[in-house]
Design a protein around this motif. Structure first.
Motif, mmCIF file in Angstrom:
data_model
loop_
_atom_site.group_PDB
_atom_site.id
_atom_site.type_symbol
_atom_site.label_atom_id
_atom_site.label_comp_id
_atom_site.label_asym_id
_atom_site.label_seq_id
_atom_site.Cartn_x
_atom_site.Cartn_y
_atom_site.Cartn_z
ATOM 1 N N ALA A 125 0.834 -1.200 0.000
ATOM 2 C CA ALA A 125 0.000 0.000 0.000
ATOM 3 C C ALA A 125 0.870 1.251 0.000
ATOM 4 N N GLU A 126 1.961 1.183 0.735
ATOM 5 C CA GLU A 126 2.875 2.328 0.809
ATOM 6 C C GLU A 126 3.478 2.616 -0.575
ATOM 7 N N GLN A 127 3.737 1.549 -1.336
ATOM 8 C CA GLN A 127 4.316 1.727 -2.672
ATOM 9 C C GLN A 127 3.286 2.229 -3.663
ATOM 10 N N GLU A 128 2.053 1.712 -3.527
ATOM 11 C CA GLU A 128 1.054 2.074 -4.513
ATOM 12 C C GLU A 128 0.480 3.465 -4.264
ATOM 13 N N ASN A 129 0.489 3.898 -3.021
ATOM 14 C CA ASN A 129 0.014 5.260 -2.708
ATOM 15 C C ASN A 129 1.083 5.999 -1.912
ATOM 16 N N PRO A 130 2.198 6.319 -2.565
ATOM 17 C CA PRO A 130 3.296 6.965 -1.820
ATOM 18 C C PRO A 130 2.898 8.345 -1.332
ATOM 19 N N LYS A 131 3.282 8.635 -0.077
ATOM 20 C CA LYS A 131 2.948 9.945 0.495
ATOM 21 C C LYS A 131 4.199 10.803 0.637
ATOM 22 N N SER A 132 5.359 10.177 0.538
ATOM 23 C CA SER A 132 6.606 10.950 0.594
ATOM 24 C C SER A 132 7.728 10.138 -0.045
ATOM 25 N N GLU A 133 8.879 10.804 -0.176
ATOM 26 C CA GLU A 133 10.005 10.139 -0.839
ATOM 27 C C GLU A 133 10.787 9.272 0.137
ATOM 28 N N TYR A 134 11.535 8.314 -0.448
ATOM 29 C CA TYR A 134 12.551 7.604 0.334
ATOM 30 C C TYR A 134 13.868 8.342 0.084
ATOM 31 N N LEU A 135 14.499 8.792 1.112
ATOM 32 C CA LEU A 135 15.768 9.486 0.931
ATOM 33 C C LEU A 135 16.919 8.520 1.150
ATOM 34 N N MET A 136 18.046 8.819 0.496
ATOM 35 C CA MET A 136 19.255 8.012 0.679
ATOM 36 C C MET A 136 20.402 8.930 1.047
ATOM 37 N N LYS A 137 21.310 8.404 1.839
ATOM 38 C CA LYS A 137 22.523 9.159 2.129
ATOM 39 C C LYS A 137 23.458 9.054 0.919
ATOM 40 N N GLY A 245 13.545 -2.199 5.281
ATOM 41 C CA GLY A 245 14.003 -1.168 4.328
ATOM 42 C C GLY A 245 13.859 0.218 4.921
ATOM 43 N N SER A 246 14.603 1.184 4.338
ATOM 44 C CA SER A 246 14.550 2.549 4.879
ATOM 45 C C SER A 246 13.120 3.081 4.787
ATOM 46 N N LYS A 247 12.779 3.935 5.734
ATOM 47 C CA LYS A 247 11.398 4.426 5.827
ATOM 48 C C LYS A 247 11.222 5.685 4.974
ATOM 49 N N PRO A 248 9.994 5.927 4.502
ATOM 50 C CA PRO A 248 9.756 7.156 3.775
ATOM 51 C C PRO A 248 10.082 8.376 4.627
ATOM 52 N N PHE A 249 10.537 9.444 3.989
ATOM 53 C CA PHE A 249 10.952 10.647 4.700
ATOM 54 C C PHE A 249 9.762 11.341 5.357
ATOM 55 N N THR A 250 9.934 11.708 6.628
ATOM 56 C CA THR A 250 8.903 12.515 7.303
ATOM 57 C C THR A 250 9.575 13.724 7.948
ATOM 58 N N LYS A 251 8.878 14.865 7.946
ATOM 59 C CA LYS A 251 9.473 16.091 8.494
ATOM 60 C C LYS A 251 9.427 16.071 10.003
#
Ligand code: SF4
Length: 251
Positions: A125-137, A245-251
């Motif tokens: 569900a997270e992939q099909e309805n993304p709410k934010s980006e996955y950031l990488m270092k 896996g790394s989590k989607p970015f949240t402020k």
């Protein structure tokens, strides 16, 4: 140089018993690539020449072939760099010929697909309805960056001696791309890929000839990717399990 003698290997598996060579005299112009020479021959001398191409700028990976015996992209090879006016073009090895220089990529892409060349996440569900980006270092990106440059041209596959002797071996491109995703901090499909590769026709069949890395037109080092991936197969452990896996970015 005022002309080029282009020697094309001709073979239509539906009509010919065996390949033959045919010569074409093509006017040379400065900046001419091998693909330009082939297209001149096809457009003005013989419409029946079979060749595949698209972007003409080493991005699509369609025009791989053997040029004077060495695998290369025809659009990325200047006639002048060959240092000869006689140019022999042949289809890539390890691929079935469709016609003349055009080869069949079905098996190549099947092997690529089997190793899941995409991000696998537990949470669909997270992939099909993304709410934010996955950031990488930056250092995380650095580990996989060169492998993302692969354009799937098949040149590495065509020179692999293991592919030539074991049709079940996935080949350098597919395994290097498996490493690219296993190492990606966003991915959670590593265990599945390692299981697919840990068999007698899998990752252990590579004997590190290194020809794959020598011919890659994009600077990818598939032989390195295979060796790096072996560490995980040997330990029987992917860097991440499902859900890690790394989590989607949240402020
Ligand atoms: S690794 Fe290089 S040679 Fe192999 S398919 Fe990708 S771009 Fe082509």
């Amino acid at each position: 140089m005022s002309y080029v003698k282009l020697v094309v290997q001709r073979y239509d598996p539906e009509r010919d018993e065996k390949p033959r060579f045919q010569e074409y005299i093509v006017p040379y112009r400065k900046g001419m690539t091998v693909l330009d020479a082939i297209l001149y021959a096809r457009d003005y001398l013989d419409h029946s020449i079979g060749v595949r191409f698209s972007c003409r700028m080493a991005s699509c990976g369609s025009c791989g072939m053997k040029i004077n015996g060495k695998p290369a992209l025809a659009c990325y090879t200047q006639v002048s760099e060959l240092g000869t006016e006689r140019i022999v073009v042949q289809p890539m090895d390890n691929f079935p010929v469709i016609k003349d220089l055009a080869t069949d990529f079905e098996e190549f892409f099947e092997k690529h697909k089997e190793l899941m060349p995409y991000l696998v996440r537990e949470d669909r569900a997270e992939q099909e309805n993304p709410k934010s980006e996955y950031l990488m270092k930056p250092e995380e990106l650095e580990r996989i960056l060169q492998f993302t440059y692969c354009i799937k041209c098949g040149l590495c596959y065509s020179v692999c001696p293991t592919v030539g002797t074991d049709k079940l071996f996935p080949g350098p491109q597919a395994i290097a791309q498996a490493y690219r995703y296993v190492e990606d901090v966003r991915d959670e499909g590593g265990e599945t890929r390692l299981n697919i590769l840990d068999n007698p026709h899998g990752i252990w069949r590579c004997h590190f000839a290194g020809s794959c890395s020598a011919v890659c037109p994009k600077g990818v080092d598939p032989a390195l990717g295979i060796q790096l991936l072996r560490r995980y197969v040997m330990r029987g452990k992917a860097p991440r399990k499902k859900g890690e896996g790394s989590k989607p970015f949240t402020k």
